[in-house]
Each structure stands twice: as structure tokens, then as C-alpha cells.
Scaffold this active site. Structure first.
Site, mmCIF file in Angstrom:
data_model
loop_
_atom_site.group_PDB
_atom_site.id
_atom_site.type_symbol
_atom_site.label_atom_id
_atom_site.label_comp_id
_atom_site.label_asym_id
_atom_site.label_seq_id
_atom_site.Cartn_x
_atom_site.Cartn_y
_atom_site.Cartn_z
ATOM 1 N N GLU A 48 9.426 66.062 47.161
ATOM 2 C CA GLU A 48 9.061 67.325 47.784
ATOM 3 C C GLU A 48 8.381 67.021 49.111
ATOM 4 O O GLU A 48 7.602 66.086 49.215
ATOM 5 C CB GLU A 48 8.096 68.108 46.870
ATOM 6 C CG GLU A 48 7.658 69.431 47.482
ATOM 7 C CD GLU A 48 6.710 70.254 46.588
ATOM 8 O OE1 GLU A 48 6.042 69.668 45.717
ATOM 9 O OE2 GLU A 48 6.657 71.480 46.772
ATOM 10 N N LYS A 120 12.187 76.900 46.768
ATOM 11 C CA LYS A 120 11.196 76.981 45.687
ATOM 12 C C LYS A 120 10.981 78.438 45.275
ATOM 13 O O LYS A 120 10.664 79.287 46.102
ATOM 14 C CB LYS A 120 9.889 76.360 46.163
ATOM 15 C CG LYS A 120 8.832 76.177 45.097
ATOM 16 C CD LYS A 120 7.644 75.443 45.727
ATOM 17 C CE LYS A 120 6.603 75.037 44.723
ATOM 18 N NZ LYS A 120 5.541 74.243 45.384
ATOM 19 N N CYS A 161 8.776 71.283 42.091
ATOM 20 C CA CYS A 161 7.357 71.191 41.715
ATOM 21 C C CYS A 161 6.909 72.264 40.722
ATOM 22 O O CYS A 161 7.170 72.155 39.541
ATOM 23 C CB CYS A 161 6.512 71.201 42.984
ATOM 24 S SG CYS A 161 4.829 70.602 42.707
#
Ligand SMILES: *[C@@H]1O[C@H](CO)[C@@H](O)[C@H](O)[C@H]1NC(C)=O
Length: 285
Positions: A48, A120, A161
Site C-alpha cells: 500500500e 480502497k 488494508c
């Protein structure tokens, strides 16, 4: 009859040391991607935020277009030169049309063609008065779709994440036939030891699939200290390979037959009670 034999999947997770110098980060990513490929990796993952320091203050400055920005050009060339699938970690993306900023993963095939993108979906916002305040949504906008890509090995689901804390995307990916979920991510040094491996093992075991994470290396001089510990977990919830906090490449040969074998031994798939609860892969939002 080589074409009927599925290609063996050799995964490499590049736990990159990220600096404030974007060009240097792209160069470092490239040399590690090529190194992994020279050791036989054909599915390579970057962390990331691999081209920028992690932090809401940095995103606007480092953001670029994923149509023709320098990072996607570099990633495409890396995939092509490595002749490998590349899950390109994530970069701060500025949408050319609406100007909004996203935390975006771009994915390439071995010809260097972009075959998928993941913005995301779950943004990490916390505000514990007097303790810690971190609001990704101050600068980022959330993506509005789940992401799966087709490869020579089979389908792969991708999240970033904090997306890993939500079981649903992995569950949907597994039920739709993905053999793995891959999460570029950067947990910190508190939540890392508590949850990073546990979440991966949970997502893997519940769904009887492979799960891999790829973190940046820890930099104690940066404002955000990543946990590191990029790892690969098998469909039985077993940690196949991991590392510590320094820059490193984690390799794993994924034996995809393990999925069928484990699902036969513990046949969750046939024994679900969708008369008692919904199959979320079949429920339209
Ligand atoms: C890491 O994040 C958690 C969760 O938001 C927070 O409670 C903790 O204080 C953070 N740790 C560090 C070292 O910043």
C-alpha cells in the site's frame, strides 16, 4: 497438452522501503520486481502507498492520474519486463474528471496491460479524543466496487488494508471462485501485532482460500511506522511464509490443489444453512 495444465503460481510480496522521493520509490520497486521475477515469481505484489509516504497530508501532493501518470507507466513497464502479473500496491490517485483523491491499486498482466483497479472501499477514520485522530476521509474518497481480476492461475480478489477488517469482500470473492484475496496494507505497530496476522488467517480459514498481505517496510524516521510482516496464509489458515519489518521479498509457491483438498476435509461450502442466514454473495446491495 501443456495448455490444460494450470500454471504454477509463484507469489512474491515486495516489502518495499518507501521514502519521500517518488522517483526513487518507483526505481526501487522496479529493481525488486525484476529481482523477484528473476527468481521465478509470476505473481508479484507491492505494498500500500508504495510511491509516497503514508499519511493524509501526503496524498494530495503525491496524487496522480491512473490514466497516464508516471507511476502507472512505471508499473506497466515493470509487469511487462518481469513478464509477471503485478498487483501494484496502491498509490494516491487523483481522478482526472472529478479531481477527487483515492487510495488505488492498479493491476497488470504480464504484457503490462492494466487488467483491474481497486479504490480502497473502507476508509479508515478514527478519532479518540486526547489520543489519536486519523481521518483518511479528510483527503480521500472511497471506492464504490469490489474488485476481482482474472489471471492464468484463476481469479483473485483485491482489497486494501482496512478492507481486510471487513469479512464480506473476501467471502464474496471466495464464493465467486477466487482462489486468493490479496491486500496491500500498512497496519501500525499497535494494531499490527494484535490483528494483522489474525485477520489474514481469519479471512483465509473462513473462506478456505489463500490470503496475502504486502506492507511497506518500517521507517522509524517517517511519521507513520508500518508493522511490516508481509505474509502468505494458506486455505487451512496456516502461515506459509512471512517476514519481519525490514525491506524484504517474501516468496511462496501456491499449491492451488490445497484449496480443494482442505474443502473436502472440512466441507463448509456444502453445509451452510442459507435457510437460516443470507448468502451475501447473492444479495444485491
Ligand atoms: C495505531 O492505530 C490504532 C488504531 O487506530 C491506534 O489506537 C494506535 O494508537 C495507533 N498506534 C500508533 C503507534 O500510532
Amino acid at each position: 497438452m501443456a495448455s490444460s495444465v494450470p500454471k504454477a503460481c509463484k507469489l512474491a510480496l515486495i516489502q518495499l522501503a518507501v521514502t519521500a522521493d517518488k522517483e526513487a520509490n518507483l526505481g526501487n520497486a522496479r529493481s525488486h520486481v525484476l529481482e523477484a521475477a528473476s527468481r521465478g515469481a509470476n505473481l508479484i505484489v507491492l505494498p500500500e502507498c508504495f510511491n509516497s509516504p503514508y499519511g493524509t497530508g501526503y496524498f494530495p501532493e503525491y496524487a496522480e492520474s491512473i490514466k497516464d501518470g508516471p507511476s502507472v507507466k512505471a508499473l506497466s513497464a515493470m509487469a511487462k519486463d518481469a513478464k509477471a502479473y503485478l498487483i501494484g500496491g496502491s498509490i494516491p490517485e487523483r481522478d482526472a474528471t472529478d479531481g477527487k483523491i483515492y487510495n488505488t491499486c492498479t493491476i497488470y498482466n504480464p504484457d503490462g496491460e492494466m487488467i483491474g483497479t481497486h479504490r480502497k472501499v473502507h476508509l479508515f477514520n478514527i478519532d479518540v479524543p486526547g489520543k489519536i485522530r486519523f481521518q483518511e476521509s479528510e483527503t480521500l474518497s472511497p471506492g464504490n466496487k469490489l474488485t476481482q481480476v482474472d489471471t492464468d492461475f484463476g481469479k483473485i480478489g483485491v482489497g486494501i488494508c482496512y478492507d481486510m477488517r471487513f469479512p464480506e469482500p473476501a467471502m464474496i470473492a471466495a464464493r465467486e471462485g477466487c482462489f486468493a484475496m490479496i491486500y496491500p496494507g500498512a497496519f501500525n505497530t499497535t494494531t499490527g501485532p494484535l490483528h494483522w496476522e489474525l485477520l489474514q488467517r481469519a479471512r483465509a480459514l473462513d473462506n478456505q482460500m489463500f490470503v496475502a498481505t504486502c506492507s511497506p517496510a518500517r521507517d522509524m524516521s517517517a511519521s507513520y511506522h508500518a508493522w511490516g510482516h508481509s505474509s502468505v496464509v494458506g486455505p487451512a489458515g496456516d502461515v506459509i511464509q512471512t517476514t519481519e519489518e525490514k525491506q524484504d521479498i517474501v516468496y511462496a509457491d501456491l499449491d492451488l490443489s490445497k484449496i480443494a483438498e482442505f474443502r473436502q476435509n472440512i466441507p463448509l461450502g456444502d453445509q451452510r444453512r442459507f435457510d437460516l442466514y443470507a448468502d451475501i454473495s447473492k444479495v444485491n446491495p
